[in-house]
Scaffold this motif. Structure first.
Motif, PDB file in Angstrom:
ATOM      1  N   ALA A  28       0.854  -1.209  -0.124  1.00  0.00           N
ATOM      2  CA  ALA A  28      -0.033  -0.103  -0.063  1.00  0.00           C
ATOM      3  C   ALA A  28       1.034   1.154   0.163  1.00  0.00           C
ATOM      4  N   TYR A  29       0.538   2.324  -0.661  1.00  0.00           N
ATOM      5  CA  TYR A  29       1.245   3.347  -0.725  1.00  0.00           C
ATOM      6  C   TYR A  29       0.442   4.802  -0.661  1.00  0.00           C
ATOM      7  N   LYS A  30       0.744   6.054  -0.488  1.00  0.00           N
ATOM      8  CA  LYS A  30       0.065   7.212  -0.315  1.00  0.00           C
ATOM      9  C   LYS A  30       0.749   7.969  -1.749  1.00  0.00           C
ATOM     10  N   GLU A  31      -0.126   8.364  -2.403  1.00  0.00           N
ATOM     11  CA  GLU A  31       0.281   9.016  -3.629  1.00  0.00           C
ATOM     12  C   GLU A  31       0.290  10.466  -3.453  1.00  0.00           C
ATOM     13  N   ILE A  32       1.205  11.524  -3.629  1.00  0.00           N
ATOM     14  CA  ILE A  32       1.107  12.750  -3.571  1.00  0.00           C
ATOM     15  C   ILE A  32       1.753  13.334  -4.881  1.00  0.00           C
ATOM     16  N   ASP A  33       0.381  14.177  -5.385  1.00  0.00           N
ATOM     17  CA  ASP A  33       0.499  14.846  -6.739  1.00  0.00           C
ATOM     18  C   ASP A  33       1.447  16.112  -6.816  1.00  0.00           C
ATOM     19  N   VAL A  34       2.209  16.260  -7.563  1.00  0.00           N
ATOM     20  CA  VAL A  34       3.260  17.361  -7.576  1.00  0.00           C
ATOM     21  C   VAL A  34       2.950  18.431  -8.614  1.00  0.00           C
ATOM     22  N   ARG A  35       1.565  18.517  -8.814  1.00  0.00           N
ATOM     23  CA  ARG A  35       1.148  19.566  -9.626  1.00  0.00           C
ATOM     24  C   ARG A  35       1.268  20.899  -9.146  1.00  0.00           C
ATOM     25  N   THR A  36       1.427  21.130  -7.643  1.00  0.00           N
ATOM     26  CA  THR A  36       1.529  22.426  -7.123  1.00  0.00           C
ATOM     27  C   THR A  36       3.121  22.719  -6.866  1.00  0.00           C
ATOM     28  N   VAL A  37       3.408  24.057  -6.969  1.00  0.00           N
ATOM     29  CA  VAL A  37       4.830  24.480  -6.691  1.00  0.00           C
ATOM     30  C   VAL A  37       5.282  23.998  -5.281  1.00  0.00           C
ATOM     31  N   ASP A  38       4.537  24.000  -4.444  1.00  0.00           N
ATOM     32  CA  ASP A  38       4.991  23.850  -2.989  1.00  0.00           C
ATOM     33  C   ASP A  38       5.104  22.111  -2.887  1.00  0.00           C
ATOM     34  N   VAL A  39       4.405  21.549  -3.437  1.00  0.00           N
ATOM     35  CA  VAL A  39       4.577  19.965  -3.140  1.00  0.00           C
ATOM     36  C   VAL A  39       5.658  19.601  -3.996  1.00  0.00           C
ATOM     37  N   LYS A  40       5.930  20.288  -5.358  1.00  0.00           N
ATOM     38  CA  LYS A  40       7.104  19.725  -5.863  1.00  0.00           C
ATOM     39  C   LYS A  40       8.287  20.036  -5.235  1.00  0.00           C
ATOM     40  N   ASN A  41       8.534  21.364  -4.554  1.00  0.00           N
ATOM     41  CA  ASN A  41       9.529  21.653  -3.903  1.00  0.00           C
ATOM     42  C   ASN A  41       9.753  20.825  -2.741  1.00  0.00           C
ATOM     43  N   GLU A  42       8.892  20.342  -2.159  1.00  0.00           N
ATOM     44  CA  GLU A  42       8.907  19.466  -0.971  1.00  0.00           C
ATOM     45  C   GLU A  42       9.399  18.140  -1.218  1.00  0.00           C
ATOM     46  N   MET A  43       9.204  17.691  -2.599  1.00  0.00           N
ATOM     47  CA  MET A  43       9.740  16.476  -3.274  1.00  0.00           C
ATOM     48  C   MET A  43      11.053  16.635  -3.450  1.00  0.00           C
ATOM     49  N   VAL A  44      11.576  17.722  -4.151  1.00  0.00           N
ATOM     50  CA  VAL A  44      12.935  17.963  -4.518  1.00  0.00           C
ATOM     51  C   VAL A  44      13.905  18.039  -3.165  1.00  0.00           C
ATOM     52  N   SER A  45      13.186  18.756  -2.304  1.00  0.00           N
ATOM     53  CA  SER A  45      13.984  18.907  -0.847  1.00  0.00           C
ATOM     54  C   SER A  45      14.176  17.604  -0.127  1.00  0.00           C
ATOM     55  N   ARG A  46      13.095  16.544  -0.248  1.00  0.00           N
ATOM     56  CA  ARG A  46      13.406  15.279   0.404  1.00  0.00           C
ATOM     57  C   ARG A  46      14.296  14.143  -0.609  1.00  0.00           C
ATOM     58  N   SER A  47      14.088  14.381  -1.995  1.00  0.00           N
ATOM     59  CA  SER A  47      14.926  13.495  -2.583  1.00  0.00           C
ATOM     60  C   SER A  47      16.082  13.981  -3.380  1.00  0.00           C
ATOM     61  N   GLY A  48      16.190  15.323  -3.537  1.00  0.00           N
ATOM     62  CA  GLY A  48      17.438  16.021  -4.424  1.00  0.00           C
ATOM     63  C   GLY A  48      16.929  15.756  -6.026  1.00  0.00           C
ATOM     64  N   ARG A  49      15.693  15.229  -6.028  1.00  0.00           N
ATOM     65  CA  ARG A  49      15.599  14.928  -7.536  1.00  0.00           C
ATOM     66  C   ARG A  49      14.091  15.821  -8.345  1.00  0.00           C
ATOM     67  N   ARG A  50      13.961  16.137  -9.302  1.00  0.00           N
ATOM     68  CA  ARG A  50      13.012  16.725  -9.760  1.00  0.00           C
ATOM     69  C   ARG A  50      12.000  15.950 -10.768  1.00  0.00           C
ATOM     70  N   THR A  51      12.503  14.888 -10.780  1.00  0.00           N
ATOM     71  CA  THR A  51      11.484  13.864 -11.617  1.00  0.00           C
ATOM     72  C   THR A  51      10.798  13.088 -10.913  1.00  0.00           C
ATOM     73  N   VAL A  52       9.538  12.485 -11.588  1.00  0.00           N
ATOM     74  CA  VAL A  52       8.722  11.634 -10.651  1.00  0.00           C
ATOM     75  C   VAL A  52       8.735  10.338 -11.572  1.00  0.00           C
ATOM     76  N   PRO A  53       8.310   9.231 -10.845  1.00  0.00           N
ATOM     77  CA  PRO A  53       8.096   9.387  -9.408  1.00  0.00           C
ATOM     78  C   PRO A  53       9.072   9.214  -8.517  1.00  0.00           C
TER      79      PRO A  53
END
Length: 87
Positions: A28-53
């Motif tokens: 099971a997994y939680k999906e987080i859509d990165v369409r908003t700038v804030d969420v995309k920035n959160e992903m980049v901050s956590r992963s160091g990557r700009r691509t999905v998934p």
């Protein structure tokens, strides 16, 4: 138990592949859509990557679809996660 998180966009074919692989393993997994700038920035901050998934098992950054499939080909995702689940 840890939470599996996947940063996504619905149009990405790699996201769909990662989703199929996790589903086939019953993970099971939680999906987080990165369409908003804030969420995309959160992903980049956590992963160091700009691509999905970008996939996380708890705080452990698995990586993207290629990283997930490599884990699976090296003996299974489940075995790779057992030590992290206990800690």
């Amino acid at each position: 138990m840890f939470e599996v998180t996947m940063y996504t966009t619905s149009t990405c074919p790699y996201y769909r592949g990662a989703k199929r692989l996790l589903d086939s393993k019953g993970i099971a997994y939680k999906e987080i859509d990165v369409r908003t700038v804030d969420v995309k920035n959160e992903m980049v901050s956590r992963s160091g990557r700009r691509t999905v998934p970008q996939i996380f098992f708890g705080n452990w950054h698995v990586g993207g679809f290629d990283d997930l499939t490599q884990l699976d080909s090296e003996g299974s995702i489940d075995q790779a996660l057992i030590p992290r689940m206990a800690g």
